[in-house]
Every structure is written in structure tokens, then in C-alpha cells.
Design an enzyme around this catalytic site. Structure first.
Site, PDB file in Angstrom:
ATOM      1  N   SER A   1     -29.655  29.824  21.246  1.00 20.77           N
ATOM      2  CA  SER A   1     -29.281  30.604  22.271  1.00 20.77           C
ATOM      3  C   SER A   1     -30.322  31.225  22.911  1.00 20.77           C
ATOM      4  CB  SER A   1     -28.225  31.697  21.417  1.00 20.77           C
ATOM      5  OG  SER A   1     -28.849  32.411  20.574  1.00 20.77           O
TER       6      SER A   1
ATOM      7  N   HIS B   1     -31.567  48.281 -15.286  1.00 22.48           N
ATOM      8  CA  HIS B   1     -31.820  49.732 -15.024  1.00 22.48           C
ATOM      9  C   HIS B   1     -33.236  49.892 -15.159  1.00 22.48           C
ATOM     10  CE1 HIS B   1     -31.278  53.954 -14.976  1.00 22.48           C
ATOM     11  NE2 HIS B   1     -32.094  54.228 -15.979  1.00 22.48           N
TER      12      HIS B   1
END
Ligand code: NAD
Length: 461
Positions: A145, A440
Site C-alpha cells: 500500500s 513473578h
């Protein structure tokens, strides 16, 4: 006349990936590209150089403002724009050169020049050396494009430009006016704002980032304003003109704005000029796209199209997946692209990443859903990083709990959305996602917490 099994026209992420996959599957493959470098808009003047500048400008902004909070004092921080631009260009050169090497490794033949369909199974290449004709059983159009034009705003390749110019301004604009609050306008507007420009974004709609979940886009607007970006929404730009180094931008219902640079970012349109489509009877749709079926077949026998030149979001990774699916279908008879699981990422600070349905889409479709929200400020890692703005939103079917959409605004959202893509691809429920052990302390715990929140049981909220 040289004969190939497959000729791909265009070497952007759609085209070069299709060519490599086809070669892996045993097809004698060629790729035609008219630019000196391979890689298309994404690598040369799109995703990659813009990310390089986003990263560099973020370091500059951090050194000037936020590092002091960490106890890192930088003194008088100054900008060396030429070095920043050279670094960006080096990254582009390395990656485009890398594709050339991948073509060699996979024995994909490269033709330099403009490719156009010359008849059934025939492609003409017009380059510096003149015209040559190739034959192929299959042809894939992957021509991408270009920036959409806007009536009254004529790019002059300098003061009034598109993203291509905005990736290479030789000095920081004093005042940059961005037309369009989409992905391009916000990413490049952020770069120049961080480097010191006043930036005004003019947007036709009464919101930014059309298509992005509204709650997330509204949050983004608030945070961008805090960074000093100025917005005028509901503002239809009608004209821009240049006199010397000064530009004037006019819009409906307001006083003209003066600035020294204008970035036109009102969308992109498919590249279909001079492709010989009429020769094989391909007619474009109402938006100038090449119509294709679910297997990327055009109306012409053995001519396929993928990426920005067809329907769907104009995203590099969507084009890549289509390229792979297209050639796998040609060779094996099987392939599939799941359009419900294609993420979209805006690489501003904070990042925005989304996959699946937005809340508006679910409401419009009458789908009953449950929603889980978790805020980054409740996450230990986000606090350690000092990036606490934003949230994760998980949308799940009210009855089945299947995840329908995940929308994130926050640190490294583009990386965090990957597990949501996998969850949607595998048809996971929010319960499934919530039960996956998340390391964690990580930002990913926010995704787990938002999934828990769907059932009202987030731990840290
Ligand atoms: P966009 O469609 O995302 O946004 C264009 C904006 O311009 C819209 O908000 C529209 O309402 C506005 N607009 C249109 N006419 C206007 C006018 N006259 N006055 C003011 N505003 C007007 O387009 P884009 O930002 O140019 O991006 C083009 C494509 O490239 C998109 O499809 C995008 O997905 C893709 N892209 C993706 C990324 C990424 O993945 N991070 C980055 C850049 C571009």
C-alpha cells in the site's frame, strides 16, 4: 523465457515470506521488487525505522526527565539527531540485507524492476536493464500500500510529507501538525514530541485510533495529552500550503494553524498501479483493493493476492500469515488464517495492543460478555519499571467463558498480547488463562489478574 513455479510481485513482509515458504515447499520461486532494497514499506520506511526512532527518542526523553527518579543523573542531555538517524538507517540496511541473504539461502530468484502481469502465467519485469518476460504457473500479487492522499493537502516531499519524510526530518520541527490520529500519526507524532517538537494532531473523528476498543483509546488520549501532544478532534482538514519554511493548515470551522512541518497520516491505499490487472480481467473493489476468496485466489486463474492490497487490516504480520497460507494452499491443498486472532499494536508510550473483539463490536453483535480489568499500578514489576499507567481488559463470553477479546494499554503491551493471541487461537476460556502459572514478578501477571477479574476474583485489585 525464464520459467518459475511461482512469481511473487513485491518483497514486503507478505511477499518475501510467501517466497521463502514456497521455496521451502519445493517451488522454483522468484520475487520481483522495484526498490533497490527488499523488505517493502515495513522494513524500509515503516515499522522498522519507526520503531528504531521510537526506541531512541524514548531513551532521550527518559534521560531528560524520568531517569533522575531512579537516581540516575544525566546532567545536560543534548540531542544528536544525525547519530539517531544513522542508527535507524543501519538497522534498516541490516534487515533488508538479511532478506537478500535469506533469498540466496532458500534459492529464491530476485528480479529488480517493476513487475506487471503480461497475460495468463506471464509477468513482465521492467528495470534499468530494460524489459524482460518471465513465465510462472502461479503469480502472487503482494504489492502492499501507499499513503492515502487527502484533497487539498499535496505532499511536497519536504515540508508537507508522509511517514517517509517524517522518518528522516533533518532537524526537530518547532511545530509539527499531524493530520490523522491513527497508528502512524500517533507513533511518529510521539517520536518528534519526545525530541522536543510541539505536536498538534488534527483528527476528523471525535476520537483517536478508530477501530481500537474505545475505553483503551480514551485512556491513550488522556496519557498522550499528559506527554504534551495536543489534539483537535472532530476536525476535518481541508487544505495545507507551504511558503518558504512555513506551512498553513486549514480545517473546517476553525482558524488556520501555522507550523513548520505537516505529516499526512490519514490511512493507506492499495498499490495497484500499472500491475496489468486488466489484462487478466481482475477488477478492483469499491476501495481499490484486489478481490480474493478465502484462499487468496483472484478472479484470474492461478493469480493470487495477499497483504495490504486485499481486504483486512493493513498489518505486516497479517500479510505474512496470508503469504504462508496462500503458498501452503497451492502446494498442499490446506491452509487457514484466523482473522479473529490477529493482534494490532501501537508502539507509543505506553504501548497499546489488542486482539479479538472490542466491547463495541460485542455490544453491536448482541453478544453477552463478562469483562475483567486489571491496572498496571497493582503490579510489582510495573512499579519497579516505573511504568504504572494503563490496564488490561479481558472480554469473555458470558455463557461459555471463551475469551473473545483482550485489550491492553501499558508497558510492553505488544509482547504481553502474545499469550492472549495464543489463548484465542486455542479457544481458551478466561478460567484457562487465569489458571496458567505466570512467573513473578512479570508484567504478564496483569493478564492473569485481568482473566481472574472476569470472575470477580483478581487477587491484587
Ligand atoms: P489510520 O486509518 O489508522 O488512521 C488515519 C486517521 O486519519 C483516522 O483516524 C481518520 O479518521 C483520520 N482522517 C482521515 N481524513 C482526515 C481529515 N481530512 N482530517 C483529519 N483527520 C482525518 O491510518 P494510518 O495511521 O495512516 O495507518 C495506515 C495503516 O498502516 C493502518 O492500516 C495501520 O494499521 C498501518 N500501520 C500499522 C502500524 C502498527 O502496526 N504499529 C503502524 C503504522 C501503520
Amino acid at each position: 523465457m525464464t520459467e518459475h513455479d511461482l512469481i511473487v510481485i513485491g518483497s514486503g513482509p507478505g511477499g518475501y515470506v510467501a517466497a521463502i515458504r514456497a521455496a521451502q515447499l519445493g517451488l522454483n520461486t522468484a520475487c520481483v521488487e522495484r526498490e533497490p532494497a527488499l523488505g517493502g514499506t515495513c522494513l524500509r520506511v515503516g515499522c522498522i525505522p519507526s520503531k528504531a526512532l521510537l526506541e531512541s527518542s524514548e531513551h532521550f526523553a527518559a534521560a531528560r526527565a524520568s531517569l533522575a527518579k531512579h537516581g540516575v543523573k544525566c546532567g545536560n542531555v543534548t540531542l544528536d539527531l544525525p547519530t539517531m538517524l544513522v542508527r535507524k538507517d543501519k538497522i534498516v540496511d541490516g534487515l533488508t540485507g538479511g532478506i537478500a541473504a535469506l533469498f540466496k539461502k532458500n534459492k529464491v530468484t530476485r528480479y529488480a524492476g517493476h513487475g506487471r502481469i503480461a497475460g495468463p502465467s506471464r509477468v513482465e519485469v521492467e528495470g534499468e536493464a530494460g524489459k524482460s518476460e518471465l513465465r510462472a504457473k502461479h503469480i502472487i500479487i503482494a504489492t502492499g500500500s501507499k499513503s492515502a492522499p487527502l484533497k487539498g493537502v499535496e505532499p511536497d516531499g519536504d515540508r508537507i510529507g508522509t511517514s517517509t519524510e517524517a522518518l528522516a526530518y533533518d532537524a526537530v520541527p518547532k511545530h509539527l501538525v499531524v493530520i490523522g490520529a491513527g497508528f502512524i500519526g500517533l507513533e511518529l507524532g510521539s517520536v518528534w514530541r519526545r525530541l522536543g517538537a510541539d505536536v498538534t494532531v488534527l483528527e476528523y473523528l471525535d476520537r483517536i485510533l478508530p477501530g481500537v476498543d474505545t475505553e483503551i483509546a480514551n485512556e491513550a488520549l488522556k496519557l498522550y495529552k499528559r506527554q504534551g501532544l495536543k489534539f483537535q478532534l472532530g476536525c476535518r482538514v481541508t487544505r495545507a500550503s507551504v511558503k518558504g519554511k512555513q506551512c498553513t493548515v486549514q480545517y473546517e470551522g476553525g482558524e488556520p494553524i501555522t507550523c513548520d512541518r505537516v505529516l499526512l497520516a490519514v490511512g493507506r491505499v492499495p498499490n495497484t498501479d500499472d500491475l496489468g490487472l486488466d489484462i487478466v480481467g481482475i477488477q478492483l473493489d469499491e476501495r481499490g483493493r484486489v478481490p480474493v476468496d478465502e484462499h487468496f485466489r483472484t478472479s484470474a486463474n492461478n493469480v493470487y493476492a495477499i497483504g495490504d492490497v486485499i481486504r483486512g487490516p493493513m498489518l505486516a504480520h497479517k500479510a505474512e500469515d496470508e503469504g504462508v497460507a496462500c503458498v501452503e494452499r497451492i502446494v498442499t491443498g490446506y491452509s487457514h488464517v484466523n482473522y479473529d486472532a490477529i493482534p494490532g499494536v501501537v508502539y507509543t508510550e505506553p504501548e497499546i495492543a489488542t486482539v479479538g473483539k472490542t466491547e463495541e463490536q460485542l455490544k453491536d453483535a448482541g453478544t453477552k460478555y463478562r469483562k475483567g480489568l486489571f491496572f498496571f499500578r497493582g503490579n510489582g514489576r510495573a512499579r519497579a519499571l516505573d511504568h504504572v499507567d494503563g490496564k488490561v481488559k479481558v472480554l469473555a463470553d458470558a455463557k461459555t467463558d471463551r475469551i473473545l477479546g483482550v485489550h491492553i494499554i501499558g508497558p510492553r503491551a505488544g509482547d504481553l498480547v502474545v499469550e492472549a493471541v495464543a489463548a484465542i487461537e486455542f479457544g481458551a476460556s478466561s478460567e484457562d488463562l487465569a489458571r496458567c502459572c505466570h512467573a513473578h514478578p512479570t508484567l504478564a501477571e496483569c493478564v492473569k489478574e485481568a482473566a481472574l477479574a472476569v470472575d470477580g476474583r483478581a487477587i491484587h485489585a
